[in-house]
Scaffold this active site. Structure first.
Site, PDB file in Angstrom:
ATOM      1  N   HIS A  37      15.782  90.564 -44.776  1.00 21.96           N
ATOM      2  CA  HIS A  37      15.729  91.819 -45.529  1.00 21.96           C
ATOM      3  C   HIS A  37      14.445  92.591 -45.235  1.00 21.96           C
ATOM      4  O   HIS A  37      14.456  93.820 -45.121  1.00 21.96           O
ATOM      5  CB  HIS A  37      15.801  91.540 -47.041  1.00 21.96           C
ATOM      6  CG  HIS A  37      17.082  90.927 -47.500  1.00 21.96           C
ATOM      7  ND1 HIS A  37      17.150  89.630 -47.972  1.00 21.96           N
ATOM      8  CD2 HIS A  37      18.337  91.423 -47.568  1.00 21.96           C
ATOM      9  CE1 HIS A  37      18.403  89.361 -48.321  1.00 21.96           C
ATOM     10  NE2 HIS A  37      19.140  90.427 -48.075  1.00 21.96           N
ATOM     11  N   GLN A  61      32.834  92.229 -54.288  1.00 23.31           N
ATOM     12  CA  GLN A  61      33.009  91.612 -52.976  1.00 23.31           C
ATOM     13  C   GLN A  61      33.109  90.089 -53.044  1.00 23.31           C
ATOM     14  O   GLN A  61      33.099  89.413 -52.022  1.00 23.31           O
ATOM     15  CB  GLN A  61      31.886  92.034 -52.028  1.00 23.31           C
ATOM     16  CG  GLN A  61      30.490  91.578 -52.389  1.00 23.31           C
ATOM     17  CD  GLN A  61      29.433  92.285 -51.568  1.00 23.31           C
ATOM     18  OE1 GLN A  61      29.177  93.473 -51.744  1.00 23.31           O
ATOM     19  NE2 GLN A  61      28.808  91.566 -50.640  1.00 23.31           N
ATOM     20  N   LYS A 149      23.602  89.915 -38.791  1.00 25.81           N
ATOM     21  CA  LYS A 149      24.218  88.639 -39.158  1.00 25.81           C
ATOM     22  C   LYS A 149      25.585  88.865 -39.790  1.00 25.81           C
ATOM     23  O   LYS A 149      26.525  88.110 -39.569  1.00 25.81           O
ATOM     24  CB  LYS A 149      23.328  87.847 -40.114  1.00 25.81           C
ATOM     25  CG  LYS A 149      23.918  86.467 -40.472  1.00 25.81           C
ATOM     26  CD  LYS A 149      23.076  85.738 -41.474  1.00 25.81           C
ATOM     27  CE  LYS A 149      23.256  86.323 -42.862  1.00 25.81           C
ATOM     28  NZ  LYS A 149      24.625  86.059 -43.399  1.00 25.81           N
ATOM     29  N   GLN A 153      30.871  93.117 -41.491  1.00 30.69           N
ATOM     30  CA  GLN A 153      30.496  94.084 -42.522  1.00 30.69           C
ATOM     31  C   GLN A 153      29.891  95.333 -41.898  1.00 30.69           C
ATOM     32  O   GLN A 153      30.224  96.459 -42.284  1.00 30.69           O
ATOM     33  CB  GLN A 153      29.489  93.447 -43.485  1.00 30.69           C
ATOM     34  CG  GLN A 153      28.887  94.426 -44.482  1.00 30.69           C
ATOM     35  CD  GLN A 153      27.905  93.746 -45.417  1.00 30.69           C
ATOM     36  OE1 GLN A 153      28.299  93.068 -46.341  1.00 30.69           O
ATOM     37  NE2 GLN A 153      26.614  93.922 -45.160  1.00 30.69           N
TER      38      GLN A 153
END
Length: 280
Positions: A37, A61, A149, A153
């Site tokens: 992050h 989700q 990663k 998405q």
């Protein structure tokens, strides 16, 4: 650094920033911030005048039997990391404010999301697309940052942005790995020492696949078989999928094309679900 909890305040603040001539970067997160992050935050900080990080564990989700109720949270530590890395605003809405009573509008993407994780988690990407569209509408970012990663998405979000003419530029930042090779993930906290030792075979198998391709092995079945073989040697690992796909469309690749093909995988390490990928 300003902390914003209200949806209305976030939208008003973002409008004021834009009226003031500021370029805005957005880094959407579910908190429990790690170095992956931080790399997103640092990349976003360089791009815009104002940087907004959202911290929101999105229930939409998660499937009915997934880990929403126990998903790791570390808000105080997250805020300290944001402060230390030059974040201007942290948006930490409640579930009730993001999805008020009677909420019934969702965003679906039917092509990029159909395979890979879309098979075993059929409602996952609907939840991802919905929350990201809400964040895009609230913040109106010029730039949005996501980690490679979560490759599928990323592809879903880029497709949604393109198809729905959302005025944000999506940047994908390379995966950050621990010194032992394991891709950084908030769910790594679930792993025991022995589970983590077995989980290291994930990145080792991906690196081996990349070596094979660099050595001239371009047969998809051969590469997939090698990965599955290496993973199957660890008794705690159960393979969900291993597939070579086009790294933009997530379509299954029939042949390996340099820079366009990616190996994506998902596994269970006992009860912990992990994903990873590598571009070939």
């Amino acid at each position: 650094m300003q902390i914003i909890k209200s949806v209305e305040e976030m939208q008003t603040t973002a409008m004021q920033l834009r009226f003031g001539g500021n370029l805005i970067s957005l880094v959407p997160t579910m908190g429990c911030l790690h170095q992956g992050h931080i790399s997103l935050i640092q990349s976003a900080r360089e791009k815009a005048d104002k940087l907004i990080v959202s911290i929101f564990v999105n229930p939409m989700q998660f499937g009915p039997n997934e880990d929403f109720s126990i998903y790791p949270k570390s808000l105080e530590s997250d805020l300290e990391k944001c402060q230390a890395n030059g974040v201007d605003f942290v948006f930490t809405p409640s579930v009730e404010s993001m999805y008020p009573k009677g909420f019934s509008s969702f965003v679906g993407e039917s092509f990029v999301s159909s395979g890979l994780c879309g098979i075993s988690r059929p409602t996952h990407f609907r939840g991802v697309a919905t929350v990201c569209l809400k964040l895009f509408n609230l913040v109106r970012p010029d730039y949005s940052f996501f980690g490679r990663k979560d490759a599928q998405q990323c592809a879903v979000i880029k497709k949604m942005v393109h198809d729905l003419n959302i005025p944000t530029e999506v940047f994908i930042v390379d995966t950050v790995r621990d010194s032992d090779g394991l891709a950084m993930s908030s769910r790594n906290r679930y792993l025991s020492k022995l589970q983590r030792e077995d989980a290291l075979s994930i990145s080792k198998a991906l690196f081996k696949a990349k070596e094979l391709v660099q050595d001239g092995v371009l047969n998809v079945d051969r590469v997939v078989a090698e990965i599955i073989h290496m993973l199957s040697m660890k008794r705690r690992i159960r393979v969900i999928y291993v597939q070579v796909v086009n790294n933009e469309t997530m379509e299954i690749a029939r042949k390996i094309e340099s820079g366009k093909s990616m190996v994506c995988l998902a596994v269970w390490v006992d009860s912990v679900r992990l994903i990873d990928n590598i571009i070939l």
